[in-house]
Structures are given as structure tokens and as C-alpha cells.
Enzyme design. Structure first.
Site, PDB file in Angstrom:
ATOM      1  N   LYS A 131      46.143  35.825  -8.111  1.00 14.13           N
ATOM      2  CA  LYS A 131      47.458  36.326  -8.521  1.00 14.13           C
ATOM      3  C   LYS A 131      48.218  35.268  -9.310  1.00 14.13           C
ATOM      4  O   LYS A 131      49.357  35.462  -9.707  1.00 14.13           O
ATOM      5  CB  LYS A 131      48.269  36.737  -7.299  1.00 14.13           C
ATOM      6  N   ASP A 144      54.276  34.092   3.299  1.00 12.05           N
ATOM      7  CA  ASP A 144      53.259  34.725   2.467  1.00 12.05           C
ATOM      8  C   ASP A 144      53.702  34.531   1.017  1.00 12.05           C
ATOM      9  O   ASP A 144      54.625  35.194   0.547  1.00 12.05           O
ATOM     10  CB  ASP A 144      53.171  36.208   2.843  1.00 12.05           C
ATOM     11  N   GLN A 154      52.818  36.438  -3.925  1.00  5.02           N
ATOM     12  CA  GLN A 154      53.526  36.784  -5.162  1.00  5.02           C
ATOM     13  C   GLN A 154      54.455  35.669  -5.630  1.00  5.02           C
ATOM     14  O   GLN A 154      54.942  35.708  -6.756  1.00  5.02           O
ATOM     15  CB  GLN A 154      54.341  38.073  -4.973  1.00  5.02           C
ATOM     16  N   CYS A 194      49.316  48.616  -0.334  1.00  8.51           N
ATOM     17  CA  CYS A 194      49.065  47.933   0.953  1.00  8.51           C
ATOM     18  C   CYS A 194      50.364  47.640   1.689  1.00  8.51           C
ATOM     19  O   CYS A 194      50.538  46.550   2.253  1.00  8.51           O
ATOM     20  CB  CYS A 194      48.265  46.653   0.754  1.00  8.51           C
ATOM     21  N   HIS A 240      53.287  43.094   3.310  1.00  8.06           N
ATOM     22  CA  HIS A 240      51.969  43.594   2.905  1.00  8.06           C
ATOM     23  C   HIS A 240      51.120  43.724   4.175  1.00  8.06           C
ATOM     24  O   HIS A 240      51.344  43.005   5.149  1.00  8.06           O
ATOM     25  CB  HIS A 240      51.377  42.546   1.960  1.00  8.06           C
TER      26      HIS A 240
END
Ligand code: PMP
Length: 415
Positions: free
Chosen positions: A235, A209, A212, A373, A132
């Protein structure tokens, strides 16, 4: 607020889960909403809404500062949420969790503070093709400031990032590997544990990261073996404007503050100031108190149902979605890795993704269209944009069918 339970304490029933989300009760264009945009942001369950409202209605006060009762209650709830999140990700210490606005701010914090202290001209940072922008641009900013180089590990056509592909790009100049755990476009679940292990053996720092991963996986920083991890509340069924950076205590201790102001100091004089302890050293100014409290409730909500139980429900949805889309001739799936979370990107031959999204909206189906993104990833697949359907704990197989039926109809009428 206590710590989050490690084993589910509630049986999973999708109808009862759905009923906890006021947003999902509404209609769009006179039809029941089919919400398939969870990778962008998730609706919030009543428990989260209540936690946020509870702070606003009953104990609004600034934290850490006053001696009055409201401030004590607010501080307890706010710090209790930190404990809940630290426990949710199995952090060895609660002080290792720094509140941020979300994943983007967490990665920027790490790049600015750790990056400027530990990286020099000629050092390499390794990313992957599926990152991303939040895990690309901060390193480019650092490249301008410090002169680092950015390497990019390639993915296969299916959207798989192999450990070998990462290893091939590691040299003795690689100082950091920073990777998405789960791709927000492809849904690919990356082998972060194996990659972090390989990096650790070579003395390389790792940042994951987990934007998600938090809603779709069982996030355990000790099991993954990373050095730092970034995530967003919105999220994972929590509020917007709150998220976190977890990092190993010794790393945080050695990192300089990145923003100055109230709360992050121990002493201040015009000649010299000294810094507060970790994590407050990184939390200048009045924080998002209600957001943190809401996020604590969201972590508790997921933990009650069990991340693995939610993931297995979502896997059923994913299988149904892929089955239905595979059966539509003109649909081309982007991202068909064997290990996938419930995120499905696709393009339709001869139709622009934005048109598909607009037509789906007329059927009350909310999906995302665009570059998500992830411009470099779009370039990798030679597309400008995709349609993305992404699922959450509250979606049903019937909704997946309603989405696929609507898609078939759209192609029939407009395609
Ligand atoms: N990384 C990934 C994989 C994401 O999906 C997102 C959000 N789409 C981000 C980073 C950025 O998260 P936020 O906008 O909440 O900071």
C-alpha cells in the site's frame, strides 16, 4: 542501502512521478488507465521494480546463513532495507522492526504473542467502529482462546472518531487500544497521537494499524507515542507479501516467538531450544528477501519526495474529487470527516456499487467496490457496500475529472 532521508531530496512533479510507474502507462479497454484503487494496493515505481529485480538477477541467495559473496550481498541488502524502514518510521532501534507478510500478519503476530502473554479472561481490548477486519478478527480469535472482551468506540455520522469517544470506553480493565490511523473506507485521519497519549497515561498498551497511514501520512512512531504499529508494503508503493510490525524493544523482548523454525533460534536440541534475539525471534524460515529489499526502496522513494509533500498533493486531489462528487445529486458520500486522506467512498441512489464499478471499468477507471473488509462499518452506515476511489502520489486532477465525468455519464445512461 543507506537510511532514508528525513527531508525531501527531490522536487515533486506529478508528471515525472507518473512516468516512473510502468503500470500507469498502460491502457484498459483502449483508453488510458485511471488508477483510483491505491487503498487496495499501489502500483510500484521503477526504483522498487529495479530493487526487486536486482536481488533476483544479481544476488539471489539466502540471508544470514552462508559465507559466500552472494549471501553476504543479499543479507546486506535485506538488513539495509530493515534499517531504511526503521528510519522511515523513526523507530528508536532498527531491531524493533519485524518483517511480516503485511498488516494482517503483523496484527495477528501481536495478538497471538503479546495478547496471549499479557491478556487474561476479563481484560478488555478497545477498537473503533471503523476497523478493517484485520484489526477485528485476530482479537475475536484471542477472545475465543483467552476470554478477553472487545469494546468498540463509536464514530460520528461524518466518520470522526473523537478522543472523548475513546476515553468513554476506557475502564481499568482496558489493557489495549488498537486503532486504524487512517480508515481505508472513510479516509478519516484519526487523532492517534492524542489517543496514544491518553492510553499511556492510563498504563494501556497501544497498537496502531498504519496500513493506510504509511502512504498518506508522515509516520513517526516516536511522535505518535504508540507501543506497536503494523503496516503493509503493497500500500506504500512496495511489493506484496511484505510488511512489518514495529514494537517497542522491551515489548518484543518479553513476547514469545509465534512461529518456530530456522533463523528464529539460537540453539536447538531435541530436549530444548533457545530463541534468537529480536527481531529474528519472530522471523522463522526464509523470509521474503526480494520483498523486503523492494520495500526498502519504496520507503526511500517516498522519503525522497517527502510524505508531507505527497499528502498535500493528494489533498488537492481529494478536494477536487469531493467537489465534483458533491455536485452530482444522487451521490452520497460516506465519510466526510474534516481530517481526511485521499480516500472517497460513496453510494449512488438507485444503483448498485458493483454496477457502478463495472461501468467505470468500461471507462478505464479502476475503483474498488464492496465492503472493503469492514463489515461492521458498512452496518454502521446501513449499506452493504460502497464505491471507493482512492488516490496516490501519481494521480492528477485531470484523472479526477475524467472519473467524475465518467460517473456523470454512467448515471445519465444507466441510472
Ligand atoms: N488495515 C487497513 C486499514 C487496511 O486498509 C488494510 C488493507 N486493505 C489492512 C489492514 C490489511 O492489510 P493487508 O491485507 O496488506 O495485510
Amino acid at each position: 542501502m543507506g537510511t532514508t532521508p528525513t527531508t525531501p531530496t527531490r522536487a515533486f512533479n506529478v508528471d515525472s512521478v507518473r512516468s516512473e510507474f510502468p503500470l500507469l502507462q498502460r491502457e484498459v479497454h483502449g483508453k488510458p488507465l485511471v488508477y483510483l484503487d491505491s487503498a487496495a494496493t499501489t502500483p510500484k515505481p521503477q526504483a522498487v521494480l529495479d530493487a526487486v529485480a536486482g536481488y533476483d538477477m544479481h544476488c539471489t541467495a539466502n540471508v544470514h546463513r552462508a559465507v559466500h559473496e552472494l549471501s553476504t550481498e543479499a543479507t546486506e541488502a535485506y538488513e539495509g532495507a530493515r534499517t531504511a524502514l526503521a528510519s522511515f518510521i523513526n523507530a528508536p532501534r532498527r531491531e524493533e522492526l519485524v518483517w511480516t507478510r503485511g498488516t494482517t500478519e503483523a496484527i495477528n503476530l501481536f495478538a497471538w504473542s503479546w495478547g496471549r502473554t499479557n491478556l487474561q479472561d476479563g481484560d478488555h481490548v478497545l477498537l473503533s467502529e471503523m476497523e478493517h477486519h484485520a484489526n477485528i478478527v485476530p482479537w475475536q480469535l484471542l477472545r475465543e482462546q483467552v476470554g478477553i472482551e472487545i469494546d468498540v468506540a463509536p464514530i460520528t455520522d461524518e466518520g470522526v472518531l473523537s478522543v472523548d469517544a475513546v476515553l468513554e470506553f476506557i475502564t481499568d480493565r482496558t489493557k489495549l487500544v488498537s486503532l486504524a490511523w487512517i480508515s481505508n473506507v472513510l479516509g478519516t485521519i484519526n487523532p492517534v497521537r492524542e489517543i496514544c497519549e491518553a492510553a499511556r497515561e492510563r498504563g494501556i498498551t497501544t497498537l496502531v494499524d498504519a496500513a493506510q497511514a504509511m502512504p498518506h501520512a508522515n509516520v513517526d512512531v516516536q511522535a505518535v507515542g504508540c507501543d506497536a504499529l503494523a503496516f503493509s508494503g503493497h500500500k506504500m508503493y512496495g511489493p506484496t507479501g511484505i510488511g512489518g510490525l514495529w514494537a517497542r524493544h522491551d515489548l518484543l523482548e518479553a513476547m514469545p516467538p509465534w512461529q518456530g523454525g530456522g533463523d528464529m533460534i539460537k540453539t536447538v536440541s531435541f530436549e530444548e531450544s533457545t530463541w534468537n534475539d529480536v527481531p529474528m525471534k519472530f522471523e522463522a524460515g526464509t523470509p521474503n528477501i526480494a520483498g523486503a529489499i523492494g520495500l526498502g526502496a519504496a520507503a526511500g522513494w517516498i522519503a525522497e519526495l517527502g510524505p508531507d509533500v505527497i499528502a498535500s498533493h493528494e489533498h488537492e486531489l481529494l478536494e477536487q474529487c469531493v467537489k465534483r462528487l458533491d455536485a452530482i445529486e444522487r451521490v452520497q458520500l460516506i465519510g466526510t470527516a474534516p481530517r481526511k486522506a485521499a480516500v472517497v467512498s460513496f453510494v449512488i441512489d438507485g444503483m448498485h456499487p458493483h454496477d457502478v464499478g463495472t461501468f467505470l471499468d468500461q471507462h478505464a477507471v479502476a475503483v474498488r467496490t464492496g465492503h472493503h473488509c469492514a463489515w461492521p462499518l458498512m452496518a454502521r452506515y446501513d449499506v452493504n457496500s460502497t464505491v471507493r476511489a482512492s488516490m496516490g502520489a501519481y494521480n492528477t486532477v485531470e484523472e479526477i475529472d475524467a472519473f467524475a465525468d465518467a460517473l456523470e455519464r454512467i448515471i445519465e445512461v444507466f441510472g
